[in-house]
Motif scaffolding. Structure first.
Motif, mmCIF file in Angstrom:
data_model
loop_
_atom_site.group_PDB
_atom_site.id
_atom_site.type_symbol
_atom_site.label_atom_id
_atom_site.label_comp_id
_atom_site.label_asym_id
_atom_site.label_seq_id
_atom_site.Cartn_x
_atom_site.Cartn_y
_atom_site.Cartn_z
ATOM 1 N N ILE A 147 0.901 -1.219 0.022
ATOM 2 C CA ILE A 147 0.097 0.013 0.274
ATOM 3 C C ILE A 147 0.970 1.135 -0.025
ATOM 4 C CG2 ILE A 147 -1.598 1.385 1.292
ATOM 5 C CD1 ILE A 147 -2.682 -1.412 2.385
ATOM 6 N N SER A 148 1.979 0.911 0.760
ATOM 7 C CA SER A 148 2.828 2.460 0.916
ATOM 8 C C SER A 148 3.387 2.647 -0.535
ATOM 9 C CB SER A 148 3.888 2.220 1.800
ATOM 10 O OG SER A 148 3.324 1.964 3.005
ATOM 11 N N VAL A 149 3.907 1.669 -1.405
ATOM 12 C CA VAL A 149 4.375 1.928 -2.573
ATOM 13 C C VAL A 149 3.363 2.536 -3.496
ATOM 14 C CG1 VAL A 149 5.289 0.639 -4.624
ATOM 15 C CG2 VAL A 149 6.002 -0.079 -2.334
ATOM 16 N N ILE A 150 2.163 2.096 -3.539
ATOM 17 C CA ILE A 150 1.145 2.629 -4.589
ATOM 18 C C ILE A 150 0.839 3.905 -4.182
ATOM 19 C CG2 ILE A 150 -1.416 2.075 -5.268
ATOM 20 C CD1 ILE A 150 -0.790 -0.706 -4.946
ATOM 21 N N SER A 151 0.452 4.175 -2.687
ATOM 22 C CA SER A 151 0.063 5.562 -2.322
ATOM 23 C C SER A 151 1.250 6.635 -2.629
ATOM 24 C CB SER A 151 -0.520 5.590 -0.899
ATOM 25 O OG SER A 151 0.773 5.009 -0.155
ATOM 26 N N ASN A 152 2.443 6.410 -2.437
ATOM 27 C CA ASN A 152 3.236 7.312 -2.669
ATOM 28 C C ASN A 152 3.686 7.615 -4.297
ATOM 29 O OD1 ASN A 152 4.804 8.231 -0.133
ATOM 30 N ND2 ASN A 152 4.581 6.110 0.283
ATOM 31 N N ILE A 153 3.326 6.862 -4.632
ATOM 32 C CA ILE A 153 3.469 6.917 -6.404
ATOM 33 C C ILE A 153 2.372 7.850 -6.831
ATOM 34 C CG2 ILE A 153 3.178 5.812 -8.867
ATOM 35 C CD1 ILE A 153 4.321 3.305 -7.737
ATOM 36 N N GLY A 154 1.111 7.500 -6.352
ATOM 37 C CA GLY A 154 -0.206 8.451 -6.422
ATOM 38 C C GLY A 154 0.070 9.858 -6.020
ATOM 39 N N SER A 155 0.885 9.831 -4.845
ATOM 40 C CA SER A 155 0.928 11.341 -4.212
ATOM 41 C C SER A 155 1.661 11.906 -5.152
ATOM 42 C CB SER A 155 1.693 11.117 -3.110
ATOM 43 O OG SER A 155 0.791 10.458 -1.782
ATOM 44 N N GLY A 156 2.730 11.586 -5.814
ATOM 45 C CA GLY A 156 3.663 12.298 -6.621
ATOM 46 C C GLY A 156 2.707 12.969 -8.176
ATOM 47 N N PHE A 157 1.734 12.240 -8.275
ATOM 48 C CA PHE A 157 0.805 12.455 -9.505
ATOM 49 C C PHE A 157 -0.157 13.342 -9.210
ATOM 50 C CE2 PHE A 157 3.059 8.781 -11.149
ATOM 51 C CZ PHE A 157 3.616 9.144 -12.538
#
Length: 527
Positions: A147-157
């Protein structure tokens, strides 16, 4: 009323029933008994030891691994502690730059970014701890990093504030899934009280490391490149830790002595409604004003959900989301003090950074991160000193000192002159306040995990960590309310009012400790 605790024979001060079923024996505990010098030789034990040594590296008991591998194991398992605090540091030092990314300059809207993150951590910690107890701490630990990997990728976009808040909340869910189960894995891997004291002191020391490291990372990417790279870089680190955890954390072994219980879905929903709505009301109120009907309507609904959760849990019995085994009477007052103290700490953390940036004009995010650096050595020293302090001082003395530390940080913030040099007051405040979170965290974790059965380590770790992180988010909302209704056109006046509010919270916690909590120092023993 004074709460007395009876020292355990080989543990920290705790209170427990007169009779308690023996804890289930685990591989690592049996191995330690076999390796003691005065243990009698047993053929069956020798065969068992030989079989364990022939297991693949990731299935061997921790005590059979080399010191280097144990160090890597502890660092990997405890990494959610670093990740949790690092993302707080990243947010605080780069709030203005992130605001430009998502299109807002309103300070009350900016405060939602750390609040949404802390809200999600607080709401999901207990649930994930309980899920870890039922379905395996390793599974929840790994799921949290996914979940941390996915959420941080999303935060950047993200390019607007609502989607960014959602992604930061998901990042909080990821940390919440991993953190209490990291505590459970370490508690089960190291059975002796002294070993746990050392390991948990290391975990406590990682908190200031994470905060300062996150501040430096956030400051670097925001100042030198682009604030979006803060989150993309974090996702890369999370993926690397996910891979390490997959290979290093042993898969669970089936234990027929621990029956599989049901997950309390209704209790989990009621608890999340209570914590979520209560937090949302306090953080939204300062933005739109408490005159808005939906704000106090949600606050009332949250209280009703909390009452419903209490009565439902009384009926749930052994399947309750929060078993009665983890709610000893003496621990409840400790939780209250942690709640008040960490509310105070959250207020100090945010408003110190805002004071440096908006009042003293520190615009360079790298310089802002460097000004937060004194928290690192002070926090590490405080955390590593906790095991020594527990053996030489009464538990309530340590708690009292940690609450005083919280209060002193806010008091100095409220009294700091604008044009005075950083080294005169602000620098000492970092040194003083660092003892609060680290001593209270390490001591609290030791109290809880040594006073409950190993089967409840996940939920116990979830409760105490929930109290700390959720209370910070609530504290920010309450402090923002104080700021809104006292500042007027004077920003500095609002900041000082928030600092005074934080001082009062810590002072109340200190009064509770001094008046009601009594925990003798840990009895000296040899292993």
């Amino acid at each position: 009323m004074t709460v007395e605790s009876v020292p355990e024979e080989e543990g920290i001060p705790t209170s427990k029933p007169a009779h308690r079923p023996p804890e289930p024996q685990h591989e690592e505990i049996e191995l330690e008994l076999d390796l003691t010098p005065d243990a009698a030789p047993h053929t069956q034990a020798s065969q068992s030891e030989s079989q364990k040594r022939n297991l693949p590296p990731n299935r061997r008991p921790i005590s059979q691994r080399s010191f280097f591998m144990q160090t890597i194991f502890v660092a990997t398992v405890a990494s959610p502690q670093v990740l949790c605090e690092a993302q707080v540091g990243m947010l605080l030092v780069s709030l203005e730059d992130i605001g430009l990314q998502v299109g807002t300059h309103d300070e009350r809207e900016l405060s939602w970014f750390p609040a949404a993150y802390g809200l999600a951590i607080g709401v999901f910690l207990i649930t994930s701890g309980r899920l870890g107890d039922l379905y395996g701490s390793r599974l929840l630990w790994l799921s949290g990093f996914v979940i941390s990997v996915i959420s941080n990728i999303g935060s950047g976009f993200c390019s607007e504030k609502i989607s960014f808040n959602i992604c930061r909340a998901l990042a909080g869910v990821g940390v919440a899934a991993s953190l209490p189960n990291a505590i459970a894995i370490l508690g089960q891997s190291y059975s002796s009280p002294r070993s746990r004291a050392v390991v948990f002191s290391v975990v406590g020391a990682l908190a200031p490391v994470g905060f300062v490291l996150g501040a430096l990372i956030g400051g670097f990417w925001a100042f030198e490149v682009d604030s979006r790279w803060i989150w993309w870089f974090t996702s890369i680190v999370c993926f690397a830790l996910l891979a390490c955890g997959w290979f290093l954390i042993p898969p669970p072994t089936s234990d027929p002595a621990l029956p599989r219980q049901k997950f309390d879905i209704i209790g989990a929903v009621l608890l999340m409604l209570f914590l979520g709505l209560f937090n949302f009301a306090w953080n939204q109120g300062p933005i739109v004003g408490w005159s808005q009907p939906y704000v106090y309507a949600l606050l009332i609904l949250s209280i009703l959900a909390g009452v419903g959760f209490y009565f439902w849990e009384r009926r749930a019995g052994e399947d309750a989301l929060i078993p009665v085994e983890v709610l000893h009477k003496n621990s409840l007052l400790v939780y209250v003090c942690l709640w008040l103290g960490w509310m105070s700490f959250g207020i100090w953390s945010l408003y110190t950074v805002q004071f440096l940036r908006n009042i003293r004009g520190v615009e360079n995010t790298l310089l802002l991160a460097a000004l937060n650096a004194p928290a690192l050595p002070a926090g590490v020293i405080a955390a590593l000193a906790a095991p020594y302090a527990i053996r030489h001082f009464a538990g309530h003395t340590i708690f009292f000192f940690s609450m005083i530390s919280f209060g002193l940080g806010n008091l100095l913030g409220a009294l700091t002159p604008v044009n005075l040099t950083y080294w005169a007051v602000t620098f000492p405040s970092f040194l003083l306040v660092a003892a609060g979170p680290d001593l209270s965290y390490t001591t609290g974790q030791l109290i809880v995990t040594n006073s409950v059965d190993v089967a409840y380590h996940g939920i116990a770790g979830g409760i105490i960590t929930t109290v700390m992180y959720y209370s910070q988010s609530i504290g920010l909302g309450m402090a923002a309310t104080v700021e809104r209704y006292t500042a007027g056109d004077d920003q500095l006046k609002g900041y000082r009012a928030a600092f005074w509010f934080g001082t009062g919270l810590a002072g109340l916690a200190a009064v509770v400790v001094a008046s009601f909590i009594r925990m003798p120092k840990q009895a000296a023993h040899r292993e």
